[in-house]
Design an enzyme around this catalytic site. Structure first.
Site, PDB file in Angstrom:
ATOM      1  N   ASP A 132       6.991  16.166 -29.460  1.00  0.00           N
ATOM      2  CA  ASP A 132       5.950  16.915 -28.787  1.00  0.00           C
ATOM      3  C   ASP A 132       4.842  15.891 -28.511  1.00  0.00           C
ATOM      4  O   ASP A 132       4.631  14.983 -29.308  1.00  0.00           O
ATOM      5  CB  ASP A 132       5.448  18.018 -29.732  1.00  0.00           C
ATOM      6  CG  ASP A 132       4.261  18.727 -29.158  1.00  0.00           C
ATOM      7  OD1 ASP A 132       4.323  19.084 -27.977  1.00  0.00           O
ATOM      8  OD2 ASP A 132       3.259  18.902 -29.882  1.00  0.00           O
TER       9      ASP A 132
ATOM     10  N   ASP B 166       5.051  24.492 -32.722  1.00  0.00           N
ATOM     11  CA  ASP B 166       6.337  24.200 -32.095  1.00  0.00           C
ATOM     12  C   ASP B 166       7.496  24.877 -32.822  1.00  0.00           C
ATOM     13  O   ASP B 166       8.640  24.445 -32.682  1.00  0.00           O
ATOM     14  CB  ASP B 166       6.565  22.681 -32.064  1.00  0.00           C
ATOM     15  CG  ASP B 166       5.479  21.975 -31.284  1.00  0.00           C
ATOM     16  OD1 ASP B 166       5.104  22.504 -30.230  1.00  0.00           O
ATOM     17  OD2 ASP B 166       4.997  20.921 -31.727  1.00  0.00           O
TER      18      ASP B 166
ATOM     19  N   CYS C 202       7.519  55.555 -41.959  1.00  0.00           N
ATOM     20  CA  CYS C 202       7.423  56.970 -41.608  1.00  0.00           C
ATOM     21  C   CYS C 202       8.805  57.627 -41.673  1.00  0.00           C
ATOM     22  O   CYS C 202       9.803  56.970 -41.930  1.00  0.00           O
ATOM     23  CB  CYS C 202       6.867  57.115 -40.203  1.00  0.00           C
ATOM     24  SG  CYS C 202       7.898  56.275 -39.007  1.00  0.00           S
TER      25      CYS C 202
ATOM     26  N   CYS D  99      35.108  23.775 -61.002  1.00  0.00           N
ATOM     27  CA  CYS D  99      34.190  24.589 -61.811  1.00  0.00           C
ATOM     28  C   CYS D  99      33.180  25.256 -60.881  1.00  0.00           C
ATOM     29  O   CYS D  99      32.816  26.418 -61.053  1.00  0.00           O
ATOM     30  CB  CYS D  99      33.414  23.728 -62.811  1.00  0.00           C
ATOM     31  SG  CYS D  99      34.451  22.789 -63.910  1.00  0.00           S
TER      32      CYS D  99
END
Lengths: 74, 870
Positions: free
Chosen positions: B523, B737, B17, B88
């Site tokens: 976990d 996770d 907008c 290089c």
């Protein structure tokens, strides 16, 4: 096209700096070799060329890169 | 001085907008050095003028990002040819980064690629290619998949051929030059060599085409670089070869110039130096390709042909023309062309090439198949679900390529050192020359001294010749190409080796970090455990005998489970579902209940085959006055093991109990045990209560339990561990996770399957096998070991080589290194680094070495028992 022109300008400006520097270093070598030693002419001339060449190799990329940075406003 | 403003048009994403326009405009206007800022919502562009002396494009991109929008960056991979060393890399990166619009440029020497992130519209690809060409290299856009493979192989073969041809000329003629030079020392072999071959002019004539032919590449490349302000290895070679050749010419024309007189030529130095440098290049081209073999193996898996069924007819079409939903037929022994779901048929598929799983995987209707895997036994038809760049194989290739193109922190340092080395070496060469010319020669020169491994005496050499030789030797011996190759070659081999085992490192940094890990946080749910509760124990009480006598039925554990399952049949509670699954798994028939009542928070009651069955917790049993004293001890023991216990009463009597728990994944305990052997501390993070969490941790052997942690606080717990100075990895589900994975030094997403593109985390473990955490760590450690070995040898070479070349030991040993021997040493150093890396090919993770069927390990089967020992 503009890029190439900038590159040419950079090359020209850099050469105006690194050539005198390397020439100066080479002449300094010649001066020292002449004043402070009893060296054969070939050694003096050869040494001057070698020192000048190496000075050119050292100063050329450093100066060119710096001039290029300036030209690009960085 | 007048300010030189530049006009730029930036694409801006996220504006919806007029207020967005205003935000972006304000953000850009607030920057010091901008003017005429105009943001156009329709075109999603911001046009402005800026002073390049005061701000860069990156500042503008950051300003736009800070107010919540983004300047979309595009990625492009260029194939860069002609790079030989770390300097290089620095030059190509420098040239690209200098371009306006380029945000980052990462060059990979091993892959010969430059990955450029840029703002499209601000800089063009042709400008990038031109910039690379301007600093002396060739660049072209990299193509994808098989085309890339073909082009990469072609380019490598061309380079091997080119350097092989150069070597043949330089080596062949060099040997003749050598024979001519040492004609007087040939003894009886002189009879086979024409004497004219020893004439200086002849030797000079033979050497010239070597220097101007195969050696020309070094002069042209270094000159191109010099004119653009960059120096590379080619410059060292060019000055070395040029000086050796110059000495030889001067000595031939002016024998009294002080280069050893009539007896010396130095043409053989120029010839052999060129030959040895080219030998190094050739060997490097040969071996460097092998370090990227893994990615080529993956690319080769991409099938070229698919057998599609269209209008009931089989059609063979190119695999990249397969469309989603196409029905594809695969026969035994054929490769599966794209990803899909089996529609009909049955077979076993070898997926080892992508997942590292050694046993073929059974495929039946509804199962997923992965493109690039090999169908072993039966024929089947499947519907294509992912094609082209979206297939698992294409994603894996992209991921491995990206990782190989990235830089480990250790490499950035090595590149910086190597990049600044060349100029330093030239300055050192001046210092060495000046020292030996003015001081060293007069003080230390010994006419009886000679070159190492050479019969030449330096007797007639003058001050200039001696100083020049040492100066040239320093230039040749200092080449840091081994330093430049040390890290990228090992990273390429390591990422490839990991991919072979189904472990994908997303970046080189992840390898380096993984090698330093001290703590691994798992976990719990879905990582250490299956994340799905199941029945682990069924215990019947002594009172069951009473029930049996009243009902004339003998109540067994199966009966108990069946009654409970029938009662829970209509339940949607996870524990109830676990009981139903447990009963079904044992083949028990589940009829409908005659009546059913759910008691929220307590359990259920139901009428099953005319019996009143009550299933629930202690509270429910107390309320219904069911005496569960006899089962209490067993219940406490099971709860102590982290299991959830439900009591079953039949006809108002305690009939037994059923324990339900989230079961451990296969090999969880084995993986943790291996991690301990590697000296890694293990931790488990879970939202469960401490008692349950500790019970699980005990079974697996976890050292530290982080219990009762809310999902949003997992990242915080990882941070706390890091605050203790630990290098922490988090292993978990890549989606749930994500914050903790991002917080950890290394985030490992496990069991992602093959949809790797969706995953967060630095390391992706394709299989749902927790042992791959150990594989990831071992590969990372092996890779970094190689990197360190390589860097050690590369630096040792330069550290010893430079003082030797500079004549530091000459006063004590009266020996100096000839330029050609320095060239040979340089070639050996870079080849030895690459060969050392190739040893990684034989590396096998310990968990794979020990791989053998370990049925049932870590997988608790439901225990059937009675409280009285039945």
């Amino acid at each position: 096209m503009e890029h190439e022109e900038v590159e040419k300008e950079v090359a020209r400006k850099s050469a105006l700096i690194y050539l005198p520097i390397s020439l100066g270093v080479a002449l300094l070598f010649l001066l020292v070799a002449t004043v402070f030693g009893n060296y054969p002419l070939v050694a003096k001339i050869g040494g001057t060329i070698w020192v000048g060449l190496l000075s050119l190799i050292v100063s050329m990329p450093v100066i060119t890169a710096r001039v290029k940075r300036q030209a690009q406003g960085k | 001085m007048a300010t030189q403003f530049r006009i730029v048009s930036l694409p801006v994403q996220g504006m919806t907008c007029a207020s967005c326009v205003s935000h972006v405009e304000t953000a850009l206007k607030e920057l010091n050095g901008t003017s005429d800022v105009v943001v156009n919502l329709a075109t999603n562009k911001a046009s402005l003028a800026y002073d390049p002396a005061r701000l860069t494009l990156t500042d503008m991109v950051r300003a736009v990002s800070d107010v919540g929008y983004s300047v979309p960056a595009t990625e492009l991979t260029l194939e860069v040819r002609g790079m030989t060393c770390a300097s290089c890399v620095a030059h190509v990166e420098g040239a690209l980064k200098e371009l306006e619009g380029v945000i980052s440029a990462v060059v990979n020497l091993g892959l010969n690629t430059a990955r450029v992130t840029y703002i499209s519209g601000v800089v063009t690809t042709s400008a990038m290619k031109r910039a690379v060409r301007d600093v002396g290299y060739e660049a072209q856009e990299r193509s994808e998949g098989a085309d890339a493979l073909d082009r990469e192989r072609q380019a490598r073969e061309d380079e091997i051929k080119r350097q092989g041809r150069n070597l043949l000329i330089a080596g062949g003629v060099g040997v003749i030059v050598m024979i001519g030079t040492f004609y007087d020392m040939l003894g009886p072999l002189q009879a086979f060599v024409p004497q004219w071959l020893s004439y200086k002019w002849v030797i000079g004539l033979l050497t010239t085409p070597i220097v101007l032919g195969p050696g020309r590449q070094f002069f042209t490349n270094s000159w191109r670089g010099l004119t653009h302000g960059v120096t590379d290895m080619n410059l060292l070679y060019a000055t070395g070869i040029g000086a050796a050749y110059g000495i030889a010419v001067i000595n031939t024309v002016f024998p009294s110039a002080g280069f050893g007189g009539e007896g010396a030529t130095f043409f053989e130095s120029a010839a052999l130096l060129t030959a040895f440098i080219i030998l190094g290049r050739w060997l490097e081209a040969l071996t460097r390709g092998r370090t990227s073999e893994a990615i080529r193996k993956l690319m080769k898996l991409q099938p070229k042909i698919a057998r599609v069924i269209r209008n009931d007819k089989e059609e063979e079409i190119p695999a990249d023309e397969v469309e989603i939903d196409d029905l594809i037929l695969v026969r035994p022994g054929e490769s599966i062309p794209v990803d899909g779901i089996v529609k009909e048929g049955y077979s076993a598929v070898d997926e080892s090439m992508l997942t590292g799983e050694s046993l073929p995987v059974e495929k039946k209707t509804g199962d997923n198949v992965i493109g690039g895997t090999l169908n072993k036994t039966g024929a089947f038809k499947f519907n294509a679900t992912r094609v082209g760049k979206d297939t698992a194989l294409a994603q894996i290739i992209k991921l491995v390529e990206d990782a190989q193109a990235s830089k480990a922190p250790i490499q950035k340092l090595a590149d910086w050192v190597a990049g600044h080395f060349i100029l330093g070496v030239h300055m050192l060469a001046v210092a060495v020359f000046v020292f030996w010319f003015f001081i060293g020669f007069q003080l230390f020169f010994d006419p009886n001294s000679s070159f190492i491994l050479s019969p030449y005496k330096l007797g007639e050499i003058g001050v200039f010749g001696f100083s020049l030789l040492l100066s040239v030797t320093v230039l040749v011996i200092s080449c840091p190409c081994a330093v430049g190759l040390a890290t990228p070659s090992a990273i390429m081999a390591g990422t490839g080796k990991a991919a072979e085992h189904g472990v994908l490192f997303k970046a080189a940094e992840a390898i380096e970090n993984a090698s330093k890990l001290q703590t691994i946080v798992f976990d719990k749910t879905g990582t250490l455990t299956k994340g799905e509760p199941s029945v682990t124990d069924v215990v019947i009480s002594k009172q069951s005998a009473v029930i049996s006598s009243t009902d004339h039925r003998s109540l067994t554990a199966d009966h108990l489970l069946r009654y409970a399952a029938i009662a829970e049949k209509n339940s949607e509670h996870p524990l109830g579902e676990a009981i139903v699954r447990g009963a079904q798994a044992r083949g028990l028939t589940l009829v409908d209940t005659e009546s059913f009542n759910s008691i929220p928070g307590q359990g259920v009651e139901a009428k099953v085959e005319r019996l009143n069955v009550l299933l629930g917790n202690r509270k429910l049993m107390h309320e219904r006055s069911v005496d569960i004293c006899e089962l209490a001890q067993e219940a406490e023991r099971l709860e102590g093991d982290g299991k959830t216990v439900m009591f079953v009463a039949v006809e108002g009597q305690a009939a037994g109990l059923i324990a339900v728990a989230d079961t451990l994944k296969e090999y969880a305990a084995e993986a943790v045990h291996h991690l301990h052997r590697l000296g890694i501390e293990t931790a488990m993070i879970t939202g469960d209560n401490r008692r349950t969490a500790e019970a699980i941790a005990r079974q697996v052997g976890i050292d530290r339990v982080l219990a009762e942690v809310l999902p949003q606080d997992k990242a915080l717990e990882v941070k706390k561990l890091q605050a203790l100075g630990k290098k922490v990895a988090m292993v978990g589900d890549g989606v749930n996770d994500a914050p903790a994975l991002a917080q950890a030094d290394v985030g490992m997403a496990i069991g992602s399957g093959t949809d790797v593109a969706k995953e967060t985390g630095d390391v992706i473990l394709i299989k749902d096998d927790i042992r791959d955490v150990v594989v990831a760590l071992e590969v990372a450690k092996a890779t970094m070991r190689k990197v360190k070995q390589n860097l050690f040898w590369a630096f040792v070479y330069n550290t010893l080589g430079i003082p030797l070349g500079a004549g530091l030991f000459y006063p004590f040993i009266s020996l100096i290194i000839s330029p050609e021997l320095a060239g040979l040493m340089m070639a050996i150093s870079s080849v030895s680094v690459t060969l050392n890396t190739l040893l990684l090919k034989g590396f096998k993770p310990s968990m794979r070495r020990e791989d053998k069927p370990q049925q049932g390990k870590g997988q608790p089967a439901p225990q059937l028992a009675t409280a009285h020992g039945d």
